[in-house]
Design an enzyme around this catalytic site. Structure first.
Site, PDB file in Angstrom:
ATOM      1  N   ASP A  63       0.809  -1.212   0.000  1.00 16.26           N
ATOM      2  CA  ASP A  63       0.000   0.000   0.000  1.00 16.26           C
ATOM      3  C   ASP A  63       0.849   1.273   0.000  1.00 16.26           C
ATOM      4  O   ASP A  63       0.441   2.288  -0.571  1.00 16.26           O
ATOM      5  CB  ASP A  63      -0.923   0.002   1.219  1.00 16.26           C
ATOM      6  CG  ASP A  63      -2.114  -0.936   1.031  1.00 16.26           C
ATOM      7  OD1 ASP A  63      -2.242  -1.511  -0.069  1.00 16.26           O
ATOM      8  OD2 ASP A  63      -2.887  -1.106   1.977  1.00 16.26           O
ATOM      9  N   GLY A  64       2.017   1.235   0.625  1.00 17.60           N
ATOM     10  CA  GLY A  64       2.871   2.423   0.636  1.00 17.60           C
ATOM     11  C   GLY A  64       3.282   2.844  -0.759  1.00 17.60           C
ATOM     12  O   GLY A  64       3.318   4.038  -1.082  1.00 17.60           O
ATOM     13  N   ARG A  83       2.207   6.364  -2.622  1.00 21.72           N
ATOM     14  CA  ARG A  83       3.217   7.238  -3.217  1.00 21.72           C
ATOM     15  C   ARG A  83       2.910   7.488  -4.698  1.00 21.72           C
ATOM     16  O   ARG A  83       3.009   8.611  -5.189  1.00 21.72           O
ATOM     17  CB  ARG A  83       4.604   6.611  -3.046  1.00 21.72           C
ATOM     18  CG  ARG A  83       5.739   7.509  -3.492  1.00 21.72           C
ATOM     19  CD  ARG A  83       7.073   7.031  -2.936  1.00 21.72           C
ATOM     20  NE  ARG A  83       7.361   5.651  -3.279  1.00 21.72           N
ATOM     21  CZ  ARG A  83       7.318   4.628  -2.411  1.00 21.72           C
ATOM     22  NH1 ARG A  83       6.960   4.850  -1.153  1.00 21.72           N
ATOM     23  NH2 ARG A  83       7.613   3.406  -2.799  1.00 21.72           N
ATOM     24  N   TYR A  87      -3.942   2.653   9.744  1.00 19.43           N
ATOM     25  CA  TYR A  87      -3.607   3.110  11.095  1.00 19.43           C
ATOM     26  C   TYR A  87      -4.872   3.357  11.918  1.00 19.43           C
ATOM     27  O   TYR A  87      -4.930   3.075  13.119  1.00 19.43           O
ATOM     28  CB  TYR A  87      -2.765   4.381  10.983  1.00 19.43           C
ATOM     29  CG  TYR A  87      -2.100   4.860  12.261  1.00 19.43           C
ATOM     30  CD1 TYR A  87      -2.172   4.120  13.456  1.00 19.43           C
ATOM     31  CD2 TYR A  87      -1.376   6.041  12.274  1.00 19.43           C
ATOM     32  CE1 TYR A  87      -1.548   4.562  14.611  1.00 19.43           C
ATOM     33  CE2 TYR A  87      -0.749   6.489  13.431  1.00 19.43           C
ATOM     34  CZ  TYR A  87      -0.849   5.752  14.590  1.00 19.43           C
ATOM     35  OH  TYR A  87      -0.235   6.196  15.732  1.00 19.43           O
ATOM     36  N   SER A 117      -5.998   0.229  13.607  1.00 22.51           N
ATOM     37  CA  SER A 117      -5.093  -0.137  14.700  1.00 22.51           C
ATOM     38  C   SER A 117      -5.316   0.722  15.936  1.00 22.51           C
ATOM     39  O   SER A 117      -5.083   0.282  17.066  1.00 22.51           O
ATOM     40  CB  SER A 117      -3.631  -0.004  14.245  1.00 22.51           C
ATOM     41  OG  SER A 117      -3.349  -0.883  13.166  1.00 22.51           O
TER      42      SER A 117
END
Length: 230
Positions: free
Chosen positions: A17-18, A22, A129, A132
């Site tokens: 996913d990063g 990007r 996030y 989490s």
């Protein structure tokens, strides 16, 4: 590469996913659908596993796919910042320090609290996030944003789901305490005392090539891994 009249961006740069986040930041205004091949760990935004990459590409070239649209957040702090597909995280630069913040939605104060930080997330970011930190999982078809305090020093402070037509404002209240806003883990902006950071829905969406529509199956399978490849 182009299929079915759409220009498609190929993401196979060794990540999950990063890498998608990007890549999307570079093409945010261009309406280019992304094909996500998961070379990372969990990969909610990516759909295709490496072992199925060639067969998946054959399906796409044959026109057997759909294009899914995902909302993004506009972020303002004195000027417009890069858009967020997943989330914006506000936190202190120093570990173990708390922020004193005021949160308002459509000019109505929702909460004033001290916390380790704050997450403003889209449905796409609800499985990142935000989840989490105790936020809900939101179906990407739901038109909403999520406000999630990180470790709030207030028992009544809980995640809040608001309309994606809302304008969310966050103000830093404690003098001498600076914060940073991190957009999709890619871009940082320093926030100072009494500064206001504003969030609203972007007119520019993210587009993804999809071979299936099994969102809940994907959630079940991805969350059993816990972000760990065995």
């Amino acid at each position: 590469m182009c299929t079915g009249g759409h220009g498609c961006g190929y993401d196979g740069g060794g990540g999950g996913d990063g890498t998608i986040l990007r890549t999307q930041s570079y093409i945010s205004h261009k309406k280019i659908p992304l094909i996500g091949i998961n070379m990372g760990t969990v990969g909610f935004l990516t759909e295709i596993d490496p072992e199925n990459a060639f067969s998946a590409l054959e399906e796409i070239l044959a026109g057997n796919y759909s294009v899914e649209r995902r909302n993004q957040l506009i972020v303002w702090h004195n000027h417009e910042l890069p858009p967020a597909l997943n989330e914006v995280v506000m936190m202190t630069r120093k570990p173990a320090k708390m922020l004193h913040i005021q949160i308002s939605v459509d000019d109505e104060i929702v909460e004033e609290l001290r916390a380790d930080g704050l997450i403003i997330a889209t449905p796409s970011g609800s499985t990142a996030y935000s989840m989490s930190a105790g936020g809900p999982i939101i179906d990407p078809r739901v038109k909403a944003f999520i406000i999630v305090p990180i470790c709030p020093f207030k028992l009544g402070a809980r995640p809040t789901v608001v309309s994606d037509e809302s304008v969310i404002k966050v103000k830093l209240l404690r003098e001498g305490k600076k914060a940073i806003a991190v957009i999709d883990g890619q871009f940082e902006e320093e926030i100072n005392y009494m500064d206001e950071i504003i969030f609203c829905k972007s007119e520019n969406c993210a587009y993804f090539v999809r071979l299936t529509k099994d969102f809940y199956r994907k959630v079940r399978e991805k969350l059993t891994q816990g972000g760990i490849n065995k």
